[in-house]
Scaffold this motif. Structure first.
Motif, PDB file in Angstrom:
ATOM      1  N   LEU A   7      -6.840  -0.711 -49.732  1.00  0.00           N
ATOM      2  CA  LEU A   7      -7.728  -2.452 -49.392  1.00  0.00           C
ATOM      3  C   LEU A   7      -9.294  -2.501 -49.812  1.00  0.00           C
ATOM      4  O   LEU A   7      -9.132  -3.358 -50.775  1.00  0.00           O
ATOM      5  CB  LEU A   7      -6.479  -3.318 -48.687  1.00  0.00           C
ATOM      6  CG  LEU A   7      -7.559  -5.126 -48.900  1.00  0.00           C
ATOM      7  CD1 LEU A   7      -6.743  -5.389 -49.773  1.00  0.00           C
ATOM      8  CD2 LEU A   7      -6.503  -6.218 -47.679  1.00  0.00           C
ATOM      9  N   ARG A   8      -9.363  -1.632 -48.957  1.00  0.00           N
ATOM     10  CA  ARG A   8     -11.321  -2.074 -49.301  1.00  0.00           C
ATOM     11  C   ARG A   8     -11.502  -1.200 -50.742  1.00  0.00           C
ATOM     12  O   ARG A   8     -12.460  -2.360 -51.779  1.00  0.00           O
ATOM     13  CB  ARG A   8     -11.332  -1.272 -48.753  1.00  0.00           C
ATOM     14  CG  ARG A   8     -12.722  -1.543 -48.804  1.00  0.00           C
ATOM     15  CD  ARG A   8     -14.038  -0.624 -47.281  1.00  0.00           C
ATOM     16  NE  ARG A   8     -14.002   1.061 -47.440  1.00  0.00           N
ATOM     17  CZ  ARG A   8     -13.274   1.103 -46.388  1.00  0.00           C
ATOM     18  NH1 ARG A   8     -12.871   0.946 -45.668  1.00  0.00           N
ATOM     19  NH2 ARG A   8     -13.392   2.630 -47.064  1.00  0.00           N
ATOM     20  N   GLY A  37       5.336 -10.389 -53.855  1.00  0.00           N
ATOM     21  CA  GLY A  37       6.636 -10.224 -53.185  1.00  0.00           C
ATOM     22  C   GLY A  37       7.416 -11.208 -51.933  1.00  0.00           C
ATOM     23  O   GLY A  37       8.122 -11.960 -52.311  1.00  0.00           O
ATOM     24  N   ASP A  38       6.479 -11.616 -51.415  1.00  0.00           N
ATOM     25  CA  ASP A  38       6.408 -12.854 -50.178  1.00  0.00           C
ATOM     26  C   ASP A  38       6.080 -13.900 -50.617  1.00  0.00           C
ATOM     27  O   ASP A  38       5.812 -14.313 -52.177  1.00  0.00           O
ATOM     28  CB  ASP A  38       5.153 -12.770 -49.463  1.00  0.00           C
ATOM     29  CG  ASP A  38       5.578 -11.009 -48.321  1.00  0.00           C
ATOM     30  OD1 ASP A  38       6.752 -10.360 -49.067  1.00  0.00           O
ATOM     31  OD2 ASP A  38       4.550 -10.639 -47.963  1.00  0.00           O
ATOM     32  N   VAL A  39       7.173 -15.113 -51.061  1.00  0.00           N
ATOM     33  CA  VAL A  39       6.458 -16.039 -50.963  1.00  0.00           C
ATOM     34  C   VAL A  39       6.367 -17.323 -49.800  1.00  0.00           C
ATOM     35  O   VAL A  39       6.531 -16.949 -48.796  1.00  0.00           O
ATOM     36  CB  VAL A  39       8.157 -16.998 -51.234  1.00  0.00           C
ATOM     37  CG1 VAL A  39       9.089 -16.306 -52.290  1.00  0.00           C
ATOM     38  CG2 VAL A  39       9.180 -16.859 -50.039  1.00  0.00           C
ATOM     39  N   ALA A 149      -0.859  -8.118 -56.518  1.00  0.00           N
ATOM     40  CA  ALA A 149       0.358  -8.566 -56.072  1.00  0.00           C
ATOM     41  C   ALA A 149      -0.009  -8.035 -54.102  1.00  0.00           C
ATOM     42  O   ALA A 149      -0.044  -9.600 -53.001  1.00  0.00           O
ATOM     43  CB  ALA A 149       1.541  -8.850 -56.104  1.00  0.00           C
ATOM     44  N   ASN A 150       0.287  -7.437 -54.018  1.00  0.00           N
ATOM     45  CA  ASN A 150      -0.134  -7.020 -52.657  1.00  0.00           C
ATOM     46  C   ASN A 150      -1.471  -8.037 -51.134  1.00  0.00           C
ATOM     47  O   ASN A 150      -1.341  -7.949 -50.334  1.00  0.00           O
ATOM     48  CB  ASN A 150      -0.481  -5.151 -52.209  1.00  0.00           C
ATOM     49  CG  ASN A 150      -0.782  -5.116 -51.035  1.00  0.00           C
ATOM     50  OD1 ASN A 150       0.337  -5.656 -50.069  1.00  0.00           O
ATOM     51  ND2 ASN A 150      -0.782  -3.869 -50.497  1.00  0.00           N
ATOM     52  N   THR A 157      -0.859 -15.525 -49.506  1.00  0.00           N
ATOM     53  CA  THR A 157       0.798 -16.038 -48.859  1.00  0.00           C
ATOM     54  C   THR A 157       0.941 -16.390 -47.891  1.00  0.00           C
ATOM     55  O   THR A 157       1.024 -17.016 -47.029  1.00  0.00           O
ATOM     56  CB  THR A 157       1.125 -15.018 -49.652  1.00  0.00           C
ATOM     57  OG1 THR A 157       1.008 -15.272 -50.678  1.00  0.00           O
ATOM     58  CG2 THR A 157       2.724 -15.724 -49.515  1.00  0.00           C
ATOM     59  N   ALA A 158       0.997 -14.619 -46.802  1.00  0.00           N
ATOM     60  CA  ALA A 158       0.312 -14.815 -45.935  1.00  0.00           C
ATOM     61  C   ALA A 158      -0.320 -15.627 -44.545  1.00  0.00           C
ATOM     62  O   ALA A 158       0.157 -16.498 -43.988  1.00  0.00           O
ATOM     63  CB  ALA A 158      -0.126 -13.615 -45.220  1.00  0.00           C
TER      64      ALA A 158
END
Length: 247
Positions: A7-8, A37-39, A149-150, A157-158
């Motif tokens: 992610l970095r 992917g997550d909503v 997206a990740n 999203t989280a």
């Protein structure tokens, strides 16, 4: 806060030893698009019942600039609507947006061959751009969108599930704040943030159309013996010679 190495690197950190150099992309050439992917979740104002809010994600490869928004569903109307809002946010239209191969963007013309569907093609014609959809089961065709997206799922999203969001307006504000930090963070490899880099390519981006694109719904009803067709909840008369035909 500890940030995973993958992610970095995605957020613009230092490259790992032996990693390949960054690709040099022409400003204004492409934009990678996909669905997270997550909503996000919304709580109804009256009943408090939870509903899903789908999140389209758009990334500019040249600068890494990210946009994310909330929509009630993944229908054909939501997909161009999210694009329109993203184009208005960046202030221009990339020459070749690259979406995924799902039904909201593409039709499968054959084995391994995808083409933009009619609705998406009309959207592209409205803004004067070309759309080369990613090939079926070839996520590397828009690998940057998959990684983005990740990132959006983790940073936008989280966190949006913690507050009690009541409508899409509040959801969009929360998602905007979530992607605002990665966009405003300085990338050591470039000495500038994602918010500062998009202006490099703006002179090469055609401006968005002054009129908003309107998505139309198409159907193929069969003419009834009383020479009427039903479209939604309405019945419309057609010439008597068309009775029994699909129009």
């Amino acid at each position: 806060m500890l940030v995973p190495p993958a992610l970095r690197d995605l957020l613009g950190g230092a490259r790992r030893p032996g990693a390949p150099a960054h690709l040099v992309r022409e400003p204004g050439q492409r934009a990678c698009m996909g669905w997270a992917g997550d909503v996000a979740w919304l709580a109804g104002r009256v009943t408090g019942r939870g509903t899903e809010a789908c999140v389209p994600v758009i990334c500019l490869p040249r600068s890494g600039w990210v946009w994310a928004g909330g929509h009630a569903d993944t229908s054909m109307r939501s997909w161009p609507g999210g694009h329109t809002r993203a184009l208005e946010a960046v202030g221009g239209v990339p020459r070749a947006p690259v979406p995924g191969s799902r039904a909201t963007a593409a039709d499968r013309a054959g084995a391994g061959v995808t083409e933009a569907n009619d609705t998406y093609g009309r959207f592209a014609g409205h803004h004067g751009c070309g759309i080369p959809p990613a090939r079926d089961r070839r996520p590397r065709d828009k690998g940057l969108a998959e990684g983005t997206a990740n990132m959006v799922e983790r940073w936008a999203t989280a966190p949006s599930r913690e507050p009690c969001l009541r409508d899409l307006g509040e959801s969009n504000d929360c998602l905007g704040d979530g992607v605002g930090w990665p966009n405003a963070r300085e990338m050591p490899d470039y000495g500038a943030s994602r918010d500062e880099r998009p202006p490099e390519g703006l002179p090469r981006l055609p401006p968005p159309s002054p009129s908003r694109h309107e998505t139309c719904g198409w159907c193929r009803p069969r003419v009834a013996p009383d020479h009427h067709v039903r479209v939604g909840h309405m019945r419309h008369s057609v010439p008597l010679a068309l009775v029994g035909r699909t129009v």
